[in-house]
Scaffold this motif. Sequence first.
Motif, mmCIF file in Angstrom:
data_model
loop_
_atom_site.group_PDB
_atom_site.id
_atom_site.type_symbol
_atom_site.label_atom_id
_atom_site.label_comp_id
_atom_site.label_asym_id
_atom_site.label_seq_id
_atom_site.Cartn_x
_atom_site.Cartn_y
_atom_site.Cartn_z
ATOM 1 N N TYR A 1 27.686 53.802 18.880
ATOM 2 C CA TYR A 1 28.003 54.096 20.320
ATOM 3 C C TYR A 1 27.875 53.210 21.425
ATOM 4 O O TYR A 1 28.782 52.708 22.153
ATOM 5 N N GLY A 2 26.726 52.270 21.106
ATOM 6 C CA GLY A 2 26.630 51.142 22.169
ATOM 7 C C GLY A 2 27.560 50.082 21.824
ATOM 8 O O GLY A 2 28.140 49.455 22.742
ATOM 9 N N ARG A 3 28.019 49.900 20.501
ATOM 10 C CA ARG A 3 28.986 48.908 20.155
ATOM 11 C C ARG A 3 30.367 49.233 20.923
ATOM 12 O O ARG A 3 31.085 48.442 21.575
ATOM 13 N N ALA A 4 30.682 50.610 20.855
ATOM 14 C CA ALA A 4 32.039 51.140 21.332
ATOM 15 C C ALA A 4 31.925 50.898 22.938
ATOM 16 O O ALA A 4 32.983 50.145 23.430
ATOM 17 N N ILE A 5 30.637 51.020 23.586
ATOM 18 C CA ILE A 5 30.680 50.831 25.009
ATOM 19 C C ILE A 5 30.792 49.192 25.320
ATOM 20 O O ILE A 5 31.564 48.796 26.225
ATOM 21 N N ALA A 6 30.011 48.616 24.352
ATOM 22 C CA ALA A 6 29.963 46.707 24.778
ATOM 23 C C ALA A 6 31.390 46.274 24.432
ATOM 24 O O ALA A 6 31.749 45.529 25.141
ATOM 25 N N ASN A 7 32.314 46.952 23.601
ATOM 26 C CA ASN A 7 33.743 46.653 23.475
ATOM 27 C C ASN A 7 34.381 46.978 24.465
ATOM 28 O O ASN A 7 35.108 45.990 25.086
ATOM 29 N N ALA A 8 34.149 48.080 25.079
ATOM 30 C CA ALA A 8 35.020 48.486 26.324
ATOM 31 C C ALA A 8 34.830 47.687 27.502
ATOM 32 O O ALA A 8 35.636 47.371 28.137
ATOM 33 N N ILE A 9 33.685 47.210 27.688
ATOM 34 C CA ILE A 9 33.271 46.513 28.976
ATOM 35 C C ILE A 9 33.041 45.255 28.531
ATOM 36 O O ILE A 9 32.633 44.286 29.488
ATOM 37 N N GLN A 10 33.341 44.633 27.222
ATOM 38 C CA GLN A 10 33.361 43.292 26.665
ATOM 39 C C GLN A 10 31.903 42.469 26.969
ATOM 40 O O GLN A 10 32.117 41.531 28.008
ATOM 41 N N THR A 11 30.884 43.293 26.605
ATOM 42 C CA THR A 11 29.806 42.726 26.599
ATOM 43 C C THR A 11 29.018 42.637 25.235
ATOM 44 O O THR A 11 29.375 43.013 24.348
ATOM 45 N N ASN A 12 27.738 42.221 25.081
ATOM 46 C CA ASN A 12 26.764 42.278 24.037
ATOM 47 C C ASN A 12 26.109 43.289 23.817
ATOM 48 O O ASN A 12 25.848 43.956 25.011
ATOM 49 N N LEU A 13 25.823 43.552 22.494
ATOM 50 C CA LEU A 13 25.011 44.862 22.158
ATOM 51 C C LEU A 13 23.584 44.367 21.849
ATOM 52 O O LEU A 13 23.521 43.595 20.775
ATOM 53 N N VAL A 14 22.631 44.743 22.601
ATOM 54 C CA VAL A 14 21.235 44.407 22.061
ATOM 55 C C VAL A 14 20.445 45.928 21.681
ATOM 56 O O VAL A 14 20.586 46.783 22.266
ATOM 57 N N ALA A 15 20.052 45.767 20.517
ATOM 58 C CA ALA A 15 19.319 46.861 19.719
ATOM 59 C C ALA A 15 17.707 46.561 20.064
ATOM 60 O O ALA A 15 17.330 45.406 19.532
ATOM 61 N N VAL A 16 17.113 47.505 20.573
ATOM 62 C CA VAL A 16 15.557 47.312 20.657
ATOM 63 C C VAL A 16 14.985 48.266 19.486
ATOM 64 O O VAL A 16 15.205 49.431 19.415
ATOM 65 N N THR A 17 14.074 47.533 18.578
ATOM 66 C CA THR A 17 13.422 48.314 17.725
ATOM 67 C C THR A 17 11.888 48.209 17.733
ATOM 68 O O THR A 17 11.479 47.364 18.449
ATOM 69 N N PHE A 18 11.157 49.092 17.221
ATOM 70 C CA PHE A 18 9.832 49.049 17.245
ATOM 71 C C PHE A 18 9.177 48.992 15.811
ATOM 72 O O PHE A 18 9.575 49.935 14.944
#
Length: 317
Positions: free
Chosen positions: A24-41
Amino acid sequence: MSVVVYVESQNGIIKKAGLEVASYGRAIANAIQTNLVAVTFNVNDASMLNNHGVDKVCNINTTGDTFFNVDRYSASLAAVIENETATLVVVSATANGRYLGPILAAAIKAAYVSNVVALPSAYDPVTVKRSCFTNKAFNACVSNQSKTVISLSSNAFGLKEYTSEAEYTEAEYLNSNSTLKVTATDSISDKVTIADADIVVSGGRGLKGPENWHLIEDLASVLGAATACSKPVSDMGWRPHSEHVGQTGKPVASNLYIAIGVSGAIQHLAGINSSKVKVVINNDPEAPFFKAADYGIVGDAFEVVPKLIEKLKAIKQ
Ligand SMILES: Cc1cc2nc3c(=O)[nH]c(=O)nc-3n(C[C@H](O)[C@H](O)[C@H](O)COP(=O)(O)OP(=O)(O)OC[C@H]3O[C@@H](n4cnc5c(N)ncnc54)[C@H](O)[C@@H]3O)c2cc1C
């Protein structure tokens, strides 16, 4: 400016809900042309996020703190969000995600939108479709803050494949002035949980008694499904309360929900409405569940279910 997603894991393994927020984050990042950062623990191998379009993985090791600590998770995520100058943050609507989302939103002074079921229809201001009234209605929610935390409903977007080569970094596990600390957790069973399940097989009072639950368990086992039940079934002690679904129980957002001997009372349907495909097996053609179901079998569960199990086993072989 990046989009930040909180990718949930269990015992170091990324959960399906985590992959869904990444998609979902990737699709948003594509729409606003930015990077996707995933935070994991505490995730050692996050390579599967490469299949969901993540540009950067920021892992946080919670050494010495084995359990989910909402305040420390929120403080650590807030620092990453600030570092990445992110204005859009996505969390999943799991138990921990629902706990974390509002606290994180307050910490970063963001708007919080729960039960989101689709990609934003606009980004300035951020406008998203969310479900309300136990999935009976939808509304378009407009964020009036510069930052927005979106809580994505389970299975609303699904897993999408995007290829990427993520950069791996570490971030600090920050302290907070939390007064709450989880010191132990107890797992009720090692079976697939209702929240994580793609398929849920549920039984109601029509099963007549706990001695007949092998029908539900066998069908669930052949389908790789989680088991659930109606409220009276758990009230009578036929099944544990952790399996009770509905308005006063757990919500179910599986891809397939099979209800056997469940009448389909409004309080039961309220909790399972957001499941994609609903199948009912009931010997009463007037049972309300038939109106809510996509497929229905009018028949005696004690005849239909063994045949279904047999057929499914044959198909599997
Ligand atoms: C405030 C409130 C909150 C509630 N919250 C919840 C909730 O969260 N979850 C929930 O589930 N309920 C909830 N309830 C209870 C709800 O109203 C219903 O009473 C309950 O869902 C009924 O459970 P059931 O379908 O298992 O049983 P029943 O209503 O007794 O239905 C049994 C069904 O099995 C069918 N059947 C019987 N024999 C067979 C057979 N041999 N083969 C196939 N089918 C058969 C019958 O035709 C019937 O439709 C709540 C009620 C209230 C007032």
